[in-house]
Design an enzyme around this catalytic site. Structure first.
Site, PDB file in Angstrom:
ATOM      1  N   CYS A  79      36.883  52.561  39.914  1.00 13.33           N
ATOM      2  CA  CYS A  79      37.905  51.708  39.297  1.00 13.33           C
ATOM      3  C   CYS A  79      39.241  52.471  39.215  1.00 13.33           C
ATOM      4  O   CYS A  79      39.788  52.847  40.235  1.00 13.33           O
ATOM      5  CB  CYS A  79      37.433  51.190  37.943  1.00 13.33           C
ATOM      6  SG  CYS A  79      38.381  49.758  37.346  1.00 13.33           S
ATOM      7  N   HIS A 186      33.117  48.209  39.679  1.00 17.43           N
ATOM      8  CA  HIS A 186      32.222  48.997  38.826  1.00 17.43           C
ATOM      9  C   HIS A 186      30.801  48.926  39.382  1.00 17.43           C
ATOM     10  O   HIS A 186      30.088  47.950  39.117  1.00 17.43           O
ATOM     11  CB  HIS A 186      32.238  48.464  37.391  1.00 17.43           C
ATOM     12  CG  HIS A 186      33.485  48.767  36.653  1.00 17.43           C
ATOM     13  ND1 HIS A 186      33.685  49.971  36.005  1.00 17.43           N
ATOM     14  CD2 HIS A 186      34.610  48.042  36.456  1.00 17.43           C
ATOM     15  CE1 HIS A 186      34.875  49.967  35.435  1.00 17.43           C
ATOM     16  NE2 HIS A 186      35.455  48.812  35.698  1.00 17.43           N
ATOM     17  N   GLU A 188      28.227  50.445  38.401  1.00 19.72           N
ATOM     18  CA  GLU A 188      27.260  50.473  37.298  1.00 19.72           C
ATOM     19  C   GLU A 188      27.083  49.114  36.642  1.00 19.72           C
ATOM     20  O   GLU A 188      26.166  48.919  35.835  1.00 19.72           O
ATOM     21  CB  GLU A 188      27.685  51.520  36.259  1.00 19.72           C
ATOM     22  CG  GLU A 188      28.833  51.133  35.357  1.00 19.72           C
ATOM     23  CD  GLU A 188      30.227  51.303  35.961  1.00 19.72           C
ATOM     24  OE1 GLU A 188      31.207  51.179  35.207  1.00 19.72           O
ATOM     25  OE2 GLU A 188      30.319  51.560  37.187  1.00 19.72           O
TER      26      GLU A 188
END
Length: 213
Positions: A79, A186, A188
């Site tokens: 990011c 992102h 994750e």
């Protein structure tokens, strides 16, 4: 060991937890001595570009990272962390970045070529379109990932664009030059696709010879 760089700005624990679930050993640290011992590093980031660069410079992590990438070990920006890898940004006025990748960070216009307004920041899922073969993409098929951003990278070298997403402009989703890589989204928070990308990064950290330019 994968090191997550702590400079006061970033989703440290969400990235940490994602790596742990994938079976990776991880450490969160802002200490260059600790980070230097890691096989790979992740530079996360949430917030404004100039604030992040100020924090990195205050801890002299900009100098450390410049030396770290010379070792051939991989560095992954996520990011804002990806944006910091570039030369400069327009966020809150012009400021310089780490300069590992050539290009500039620009804000979405908020209006497309037909005059239609769209929301900035962009928050949501968008499909990645693979542009080049790369170890990060090994065994993967194009799929959706989760973006949250108001700015995007205007890259200078198409050879550094690994995957893109379609907005009113082509947005680099994954970039890479040698052992320096970045993901605008992102991973994750991106379901199975994100997990697979992080798993491939873990493999890269174990096989750094694959990243030599």
């Amino acid at each position: 060991m994968i090191g997550i760089i702590d400079y006061g700005m970033g989703n440290l624990f969400s990235v940490h937890n994602a790596l742990i679930r994938l079976g990776a050993e991880t450490v969160i640290s802002g200490d260059p001595e600790v980070l230097a011992s890691c096989e790979g590093l992740i530079l996360p980031g949430v917030g404004a570009f100039p604030d992040a660069m100020t924090a990195l410079r205050k801890q002299e992590l900009d100098v450390f990272l410049n030396e770290y990438i010379k070792s051939g070990k991989p560095l992954l920006g996520i990011c804002l962390g990806m944006q910091l890898l570039f030369e400069s940004s327009d966020e809150h006025g012009y400021s310089t970045g780490l300069g590992f990748l050539k290009g500039h960070i620009a804000k979405f216009a908020g209006v497309d070529q037909y005059g239609n307004m769209y929301k900035v920041p962009h928050m949501g899922w968008n499909k990645l379109h693979f542009q080049l073969e790369h170890p990060l993409l090994d065994g993967l098929e194009e799929d959706y990932v989760y973006f949250v951003h108001s700015y995007y990278a205007e890259i200078e070298q198409r050879s550094e664009l690994l995957a893109s997403a379609s907005y009113d402009v082509e947005v680099p989703g994954i970039v890479g030059l040698g052992n320096v890589m970045g993901m605008q989204f992102h991973p994750e928070k991106s379901g199975q696709m994100g997990k697979a990308l992080l798993q491939n990064y873990i493999k890269l950290a174990e096989e750094k010879e694959r990243l030599v330019q």
